[in-house]
Design an enzyme around this catalytic site. Structure first.
Site, PDB file in Angstrom:
ATOM      1  N   GLU A 104       0.130  -2.241  -6.930  1.00 10.83           N
ATOM      2  CA  GLU A 104      -1.063  -1.391  -7.667  1.00 10.83           C
ATOM      3  C   GLU A 104      -0.137  -0.103  -7.943  1.00 10.83           C
ATOM      4  O   GLU A 104      -0.488   0.247  -9.166  1.00 10.83           O
ATOM      5  CB  GLU A 104      -1.942  -0.844  -6.493  1.00 10.83           C
ATOM      6  CG  GLU A 104      -3.337  -0.894  -6.830  1.00 10.83           C
ATOM      7  CD  GLU A 104      -3.950  -0.738  -5.567  1.00 10.83           C
ATOM      8  OE1 GLU A 104      -4.539  -1.622  -4.973  1.00 10.83           O
ATOM      9  OE2 GLU A 104      -4.066   0.299  -4.872  1.00 10.83           O
TER      10      GLU A 104
ATOM     11  N   GLY B 241       0.738  -1.411   0.112  1.00 14.91           N
ATOM     12  CA  GLY B 241       0.032   0.048  -0.064  1.00 14.91           C
ATOM     13  C   GLY B 241       0.916   1.324  -0.066  1.00 14.91           C
ATOM     14  O   GLY B 241       2.231   1.030  -0.004  1.00 14.91           O
TER      15      GLY B 241
END
Lengths: 513, 513
Positions: free
Chosen positions: B303, B278
């Site tokens: 991501e 994250g």
């Protein structure tokens, strides 16, 4: 003559074609001597099908003897999913289990777990085998696997479930095989055994459609690990379904209305609906409803084959059913045993890591349909712990299918225990499926389609699923949650009264009081 | 001369090689006329990278004009993930959005959502594109996509994020392109554009390793849908990271201790750890820690690319980073723009449906590491709603990676707001990651490895992560949960006091009081 010599000579069946493994024939009591205190033991078995029939009692007897002599004896038990009274039941009753994974539904075992005398890790079924392979639980000592027969080469034909058999056979140091003559030899050819290679060499699972066969019809493993072969001739535990009642019929009707609305919206076709379904009376009612519906060429990519799917196959409405296990009534289990040759044209039994694999579930585009204990007004679902603390069974495969299905749905009666319990509550007392995963909830009062709705827009729909007696109580809660000091409107809550339903139930025997 | 004619003639750049699309050049205000009240609009953009820079303000101005004239004007906004003040911010401020998906982090927008004036569906990032394709939200009317350049054939080169661009371009009726000259032309070659075919024709995603390239470096779509091309020259919103503080350093140290313990257990190698992380200051501290560690040939399947990953690449510790977007400080964004040619050897930007795909995440065997708002004593994690009601940002990709990673971990300081808030609570006030999915939780006080533990065995470990001030309060709760009428021991709770921490916070400004 020793009992084991006798058995080797007068084996009940000709199902053990391998001389090497035939030489390991012995009684269950003898085989149980390979299962020691503190061992981690992997059993075959999934929803009452394909679990070992003899070793559990023999291990339970060892435990009782040890406990009687003042000694410790307990194992850690790994399975595919639930088993049966003559497996989980006898072992729990003998206090022979320290810790259990990944799923359990036996009433005696449930009581041991909830009393705190037994540990229980409730794990996604698609994760259970891979986590053992990955070494998260340490070394598996023994695998006890029920099979239908052993070939000359030492390959084994699974019985009425595949579950985690391949993973346990690969991971265990010692293997005990139970050859069960009750299981039809015609099951051979129904299984499709394929495994994802271990990390870091994993590859794609080459299944694009539920009916794709990608593997072998038998399991190949290191037969040097076999320490015992035991013969049995015992039926799976098969519980009859209740006749379809009025509430179940209404829920099934609402589920079909939902499917029809998807057809009307162009998101589903009458041709080729792909189903996943949890087990139970309400799902069975849904399948009875499908029999009379316009849906054709239904396919199942699911965990267990239940009576309703057999009916759909017989009626020509279902073309293929892929699962990891049977969960049939005694009558249907007998039919399956007698006609396995015919059914293996349209039924495939796979390892549960494949039947429940996120990758394949997402790829085939199925509609997931599972039961629940309670859902809250925002669509969070509790599948496991009654009033937050008392585990019922476990999450099973519901997470695998809910997260990865094309559409996720839950079906439930609005009430339980004669109205004392509402399935719709202000705040779910345990959450297994979050608001991010739950799309459609269905009760006898209709269906709530939560897709595309902000949490507060879901409330009226969810309250509409509740029994009319509970609707004013839920509305009162939402009014409190959106007034006074409760000023945040994304997921409005009044935390001081969020569990009043459950507290009432504990105090007064009803969520209403 | 009309403004649009002027623009066509005196275009700022030579980045529009297609004559057909060059003919659609116009100002942002002119292009905004294609975006009407009630439209469903798909924007490019992911964590402040690659979002449209001009249309948001132009649309916001349309909304203000309409509202000034007493007319309705609001759109439904679909993006990759969060965007920036000059996108989500200006639109929220103008009350130009009725409903938003799948993620938002802008402070002004957050206030609108929490005040109830804007709807927000918080959706797994890997689900967001496919659910639009599947028609769950109705017809997408307009796509507004920032790009680096347009080729002669009308192919487009994405900019600093890919996000849901392919899905929006395919689904929308009309397309508006923003060609941003600020974005380096050397980004060309960094993207890997590949899409899962639509149902019922889905196939496996052919990625086995984070560095596998499977698609094209550009997006091909139906250019007949293009109604406007707008030129911009505007930087992505890039927020600097805070310098690594003491608490973050300790958390990073504990995370590395955990990795070391996995190596010691034979479940991880110093060679080839695959990371998902994250975004934020603590993850950045973890990456600083990895720089000094024994781990080599690290790969990221994640991501977003953040500063710490760029440092790992520069140091030769990370061989490849696959993501869907950048999330860099201004300094690193400039470096990336200047040296994109070099970095595209080791960085791959994919559609978010692929960067976050359950299938690939499970296959590559990564360790997922995300932040949290709070975790309860059984390991349930709240990532989204403060005190159950006030949404902070959203679940983002944390569910995609947590559920499907080889190991799932969460990192958090034990306290927030100067000790008024504990990250460890008796009962999480909103649950986004369930006890079935959370394996390891890490604070500045150590790490709690929850694998293989029954819920009540996790309690002491989770309490050990809390600030010492909160430990007695948590122990008192657990004592209440296991005494009196609370007799069920699988997940012991005292529902009457389960939210006392949160109620204290609301009443007295601290969870302690």
């Amino acid at each position: 003559m020793k009992k084991s010599d006798y058995l080797r000579r007068y084996s009940m069946s000709d199902r053990i074609a391998s001389e090497k493994l035939r030489s390991k024939l012995m009684s269950a009591d003898e085989a149980a001597q390979f299962v020691n205190h503190g061992d981690k033991v992997g059993f075959s078995g999934f929803t009452g099908a394909g679990y070992p029939k003899a070793l559990p009692t023999a291990i339970a007897n060892r435990a009782k003897e040890a406990h009687g002599a003042g000694n410790d004896y307990a194992i850690d038990l790994f399975t595919g999913a639930s088993t049966a009274p003559d497996c989980d039941g006898v072992l729990a009753e003998a206090d022979a289990i320290r810790w259990r994974m990944p799923y359990a539904s036996d009433p005696i075992m449930r009581n041991k777990i909830n009393s705190g005398s037994m540990g229980y890790s409730d794990i996604h079924l698609s994760h259970s085998g891979q986590q053992v392979e990955e070494g998260f639980f340490g070394q598996l000592n023994v695998a006890v696997i029920e099979i239908t027969r052993i070939t000359e080469e030492g390959y084994i034909i699974p019985s009425s479930s595949v579950g985690n058999n391949v993973e346990w056979l690969n991971a265990a140091e010692k293997v005990i095989l139970e050859v069960n003559s009750w299981q039809s030899e015609d099951l051979e050819g129904m299984h499709d055994i394929w495994s994802v290679p271990a990390l870091p060499n994993r590859i794609a699972v080459p299944i694009n459609k539920p009916g794709d066969r990608i593997g072998k019809t038998y399991i190949e493993f290191d037969t040097d690990k076999v320490v015992a072969v035991v013969e049995t001739n015992t039926a799976d535990r098969n519980a009859p379904f209740k006749p379809v009642d009025d509430i179940s019929k209404k829920i099934a009707g609402n589920f079909l209305d939902f499917l029809e609305s998807e057809v009307a919206a162009g998101r589903l076709s009458y041709d080729g609906y792909i189903m996943q379904s949890g087990v139970g009376n309400v799902p069975n009612a849904v399948m009875a409803g499908l029999l009379e519906s316009k849906f054709e060429n239904i396919q199942a990519y699911t965990e267990v084959i239940q009576d309703g799917m057999v009916d759909l196959i017989d009626a020509g409405k279902m073309t293929v059913a892929s699962a990891t296990s049977f969960s049939l009534s005694p009558e249907y289990a007998e039919k399956m045993n007698n006609e396995a040759k015919r059914y293996r044209e349209s039924i495939i039994l796979r390892p549960q890591q494949i039947s429940n694999h996120p990758e394949v579930i997402r790829r085939v585009g199925l509609i997931a349909t599972n039961g629940l204990i309670e859902a809250d007004i925002y669509g969070n679902v509790n599948s496991t712990n009654v009033s937050g603390s008392r585990v019922m069974n476990g999450i099973g495969g519901s997470g695998d299918f809910t997260r990865n299905g094309y559409i996720s749905s839950f079906i439930t009666p609005s009430e339980a225990k004669g109205g004392a319990i509402s399935a719709i509550v202000p705040f779910a007392s345990h959450i297994d499926h979050t608001e991010h995963d739950v799309m459609v909830v269905i009760s006898e009062y209709g269906y709530a389609d939560l897709r595309g709705l902000a949490p507060r827009e879901r409330v009226a729909k969810m309250i509409g699923l509740a029994h009319p007696d509970y609707r004013p109580l839920l509305e009162e809660y939402y009014a409190r949650a959106t007034s006074g000091d409760n000023k945040y409107m994304q997921t409005p809550h009044d935390l001081a009264t969020a569990f009043d339903f459950h507290i009432n139930l504990a105090k007064n025997g009803s969520m209403k009081a």
